[in-house]
Scaffold this motif. Sequence first.
Motif, PDB file in Angstrom:
ATOM      1  N   LEU A 504       0.882  -1.071  -0.002  1.00 49.09           N
ATOM      2  CA  LEU A 504      -0.107   0.151  -0.301  1.00 49.09           C
ATOM      3  C   LEU A 504       0.785   1.272  -0.007  1.00 49.09           C
ATOM      4  N   ILE A 505       0.643   2.524  -0.907  1.00 56.82           N
ATOM      5  CA  ILE A 505       2.200   3.335  -1.536  1.00 56.82           C
ATOM      6  C   ILE A 505       1.772   4.758  -0.949  1.00 56.82           C
ATOM      7  N   LEU A 506       1.060   5.304  -1.208  1.00 58.57           N
ATOM      8  CA  LEU A 506       0.750   6.622  -0.986  1.00 58.57           C
ATOM      9  C   LEU A 506       1.629   7.649  -1.452  1.00 58.57           C
ATOM     10  N   ASN A 507       1.758   8.462  -2.610  1.00 61.06           N
ATOM     11  CA  ASN A 507       2.988   9.472  -3.056  1.00 61.06           C
ATOM     12  C   ASN A 507       2.415  11.248  -3.307  1.00 61.06           C
ATOM     13  N   TYR A 508       3.230  12.058  -3.393  1.00 59.82           N
ATOM     14  CA  TYR A 508       2.818  13.271  -3.232  1.00 59.82           C
ATOM     15  C   TYR A 508       4.870  13.550  -4.850  1.00 59.82           C
ATOM     16  N   LEU A 509       4.318  13.729  -5.823  1.00 56.09           N
ATOM     17  CA  LEU A 509       5.074  13.908  -6.477  1.00 56.09           C
ATOM     18  C   LEU A 509       5.235  15.700  -7.311  1.00 56.09           C
ATOM     19  N   LEU A 510       6.082  17.001  -6.889  1.00 57.94           N
ATOM     20  CA  LEU A 510       5.924  17.872  -8.039  1.00 57.94           C
ATOM     21  C   LEU A 510       7.447  17.787  -8.625  1.00 57.94           C
ATOM     22  N   GLN A 511       6.639  18.516  -9.832  1.00 57.61           N
ATOM     23  CA  GLN A 511       7.904  18.565 -10.582  1.00 57.61           C
ATOM     24  C   GLN A 511       7.775  20.121 -11.367  1.00 57.61           C
ATOM     25  N   LYS A 512       8.480  20.961 -10.930  1.00 59.71           N
ATOM     26  CA  LYS A 512       8.649  22.042 -11.872  1.00 59.71           C
ATOM     27  C   LYS A 512       9.676  23.312 -12.623  1.00 59.71           C
ATOM     28  N   ASP A 513      10.135  23.321 -13.809  1.00 63.43           N
ATOM     29  CA  ASP A 513      11.339  24.493 -13.861  1.00 63.43           C
ATOM     30  C   ASP A 513      12.576  23.858 -13.044  1.00 63.43           C
ATOM     31  N   GLY A 514      13.286  22.470 -13.303  1.00 65.93           N
ATOM     32  CA  GLY A 514      14.540  21.846 -13.003  1.00 65.93           C
ATOM     33  C   GLY A 514      14.066  21.521 -11.121  1.00 65.93           C
ATOM     34  N   LEU A 515      12.950  22.080 -10.827  1.00 66.81           N
ATOM     35  CA  LEU A 515      12.555  21.304  -9.519  1.00 66.81           C
ATOM     36  C   LEU A 515      11.683  20.140  -9.454  1.00 66.81           C
ATOM     37  N   PHE A 517      10.605  16.874  -6.976  1.00 65.68           N
ATOM     38  CA  PHE A 517      10.071  16.519  -5.126  1.00 65.68           C
ATOM     39  C   PHE A 517       9.523  15.744  -5.006  1.00 65.68           C
ATOM     40  N   ARG A 518       9.495  14.417  -4.668  1.00 68.16           N
ATOM     41  CA  ARG A 518       8.757  12.804  -4.543  1.00 68.16           C
ATOM     42  C   ARG A 518       8.709  13.511  -2.448  1.00 68.16           C
ATOM     43  N   ALA A 519       7.903  12.665  -2.645  1.00 68.37           N
ATOM     44  CA  ALA A 519       7.252  12.185  -1.140  1.00 68.37           C
ATOM     45  C   ALA A 519       6.712  10.927  -0.941  1.00 68.37           C
ATOM     46  N   GLU A 520       6.974  10.022  -0.503  1.00 70.54           N
ATOM     47  CA  GLU A 520       6.376   9.082  -0.523  1.00 70.54           C
ATOM     48  C   GLU A 520       6.592   8.119   0.715  1.00 70.54           C
ATOM     49  N   THR A 521       4.842   7.249   1.413  1.00 69.81           N
ATOM     50  CA  THR A 521       4.625   6.760   2.463  1.00 69.81           C
ATOM     51  C   THR A 521       4.351   5.090   1.965  1.00 69.81           C
TER      52      THR A 521
END
Length: 719
Positions: A504-515, A517-521
């Motif tokens: 069971l996996i919950l993920n947040y991914l943010l991608q913007k202009d060369g940046l 950020f990925r967080a996952e539990t």
Amino acid sequence: MKIRLILFFYFFLSQTLVFAQTIVSGTVLDEKSKPLPGVNIFIKGSFDGASSDAEGEFTFETGESGEQILVCTMMGFESQEISVQLSGAQLRLQSLILREEFNELNAVTISAGAMEASDEKKSVILRPLDIVTTPSANGDIIGAFQTLPGTSTVGNDGRLFVRGGDASEVGIYIDGLKVANSYGTTAANVPTRNRFNPNLFKGTFFSTGGYSAEYGQALSSALAMNTKDVAARSQGDLSVLSVGAGYSHTLANDKQSISLSGNILDLTPYQALVKQNFEWERAPHGWDLELAAQSKLSKGGMLKVLARTEAGGMEVWQALPGIDGKGVLVNLKNRYSYAQTNWRKAYDKGWTLFAGASFSHNKDQIRYDSAEIDRSNDLSHLKLTAVKDFSGRVSAKNGAELFVHSYAENLVRSQLSRSFEDQETYLFTEWDWYLSRKFVLRGGLRTGYSSLAEKGWLDPRASLAYQVSENGTLSLAAGRFHQLPVDNFRVLNPNLQNSQAKHLILNYLLQKDGLTFRAETFYKSYDKLVVFQGNPQSPSLLQNGGEGYAQGFDVFFRDRKSLKNTDYWITYSFVDSKRSYNQYQAQVRPDFAPKHNFSVVVKHFVSSLKSQIGASFSFNDGYAYTNPNLPGEMNSKTDAYQNLSLSWSYLPKPNLIVHAAVTNVMGADNIFGYTYTARPDETGQYGSLPIEQSAPRFIVVGVFLTLSKDKNANMLNNL
């Protein structure tokens, strides 16, 4: 009279033309019934049409008559064609609906448990060049992935460990085909490497869990590597390193290419110069030959062939606690071959077909003190898949697989042998539904059957993603995964069944202009793990009686924007894992699952020096081990592991690269556990020896020269 006749026909024809005109009007809406401005509406095959206004309204006149095709087009939406009847009167069309058009660039992507390393995909975490230029990796794909979230660095092993799972729980595929024995055979506590050159691949998919129904027989992760298509040019590549040399030659045209490469490896000269912690009788050595060919077939098909053969060996003295002298001599020889071919073609009406076959052969000759063991392992894999895009919103992948697996062990001196053969069949289906551009749902089902275990199983899997902001996506994945025990267990007890894991996996991914950020539990449960009595060298009474769990979270941050000519990423993973497995009857922390894992990778290009300077740092809080002088199992932990690595690549000419890298620059004395005597001494204490790294540090220096008509071509992908 003539003038009157001319005027009569003029007025008659004018009235006829007026009566033939049809006024077409209507409203264009999106799927949420909101007006769509700027839609182009026209009669197919004519110049008659208009564009919708701010309210979605349009009006135009046409001289066409009878049954006609009205076309509505707008960028980002699916074109629509409808049949209309033009009769010279007004035609009012009510609420024409345009649906959003989806593709890989504008639709949301599922990122839970998934990390792409590709030049083609939208939500990539790393590029292929990023993988091979990681300083601590020394050109090894696995070494680079050990800097990514969810992984643990086990310095005395070298394989890929994911979220509390053993390295055997990671399935490795090339072009969708299973690769058996993808790591080089090695002695205990001597780290190994992946056999395949990173320069073969154009993209890699790495799963931290919850992976696609296309793959199976892996409790923790799937690592899928896709080979390159037709090469861009003909060229020769020469490499000379401190540990060996190699040459690769490629012939290419617009439709096909073929590459043949060979390498030799011998650490004897290197070990004579650099201090080693191990007592080597014969340093690691070997050779390999590799062939890769690609051909574009008529009407859009692609055929690929990959073949590799290699041989190697080593002799090392392994010290034992309580025994004077060098210890026990381990002599290891290995011969390995792998071959595969695959064909892919896209057809009309949304069909794409794939067919592939692969064969792996591995043979080990092991001499441990007076024991002589010959071990062989063969795996054949046949695979067929069919992908159908029903529309931009619904896609299905269906497939069938057959594995033929054989394994044998021979005790040479006693002339005893044991073996098994197994045939495994699989069917899988996976469907993607794009409910909107911001919301996608994926459902999959995989079923399998083992002839040896005489058991079938069914694995449901599901995932979804929702775009919560312009650059942010929230994803969820869940599923069940089965894996048959490792070969040396199955040969002792052929009745062993699948082990099972649920993710069971919950993920947040943010991608913007060369940046990025990925967080996952995550939470992962284990059931029916193999347990036995005795020790791993001579296990007995093997059964599926173990269980356990792994839970935690990880974060990943990459910045290619803030600092000029600088790219860096930071990873932290927290893993709380316990399991009853192998000889452990209680649930304990495995020795390959540190709780805290941290890494930093930095690359900076210095234009004035024509150089790229790299640094990577890895840290974990230590490895669990059992100290028999204390009560309980896995009752102790080593000191923290740390490794600072540096690299430097210099381009004196566009086709010439000088590269140097060193691992563990600070010379950290990393300990991975302890081995103990079988019996206590006269004071009741068990003696011990530390399990150390093979050398305080590893240094590699190389020169890479590319020969081609294009003098700017080089071997950056090999660093």
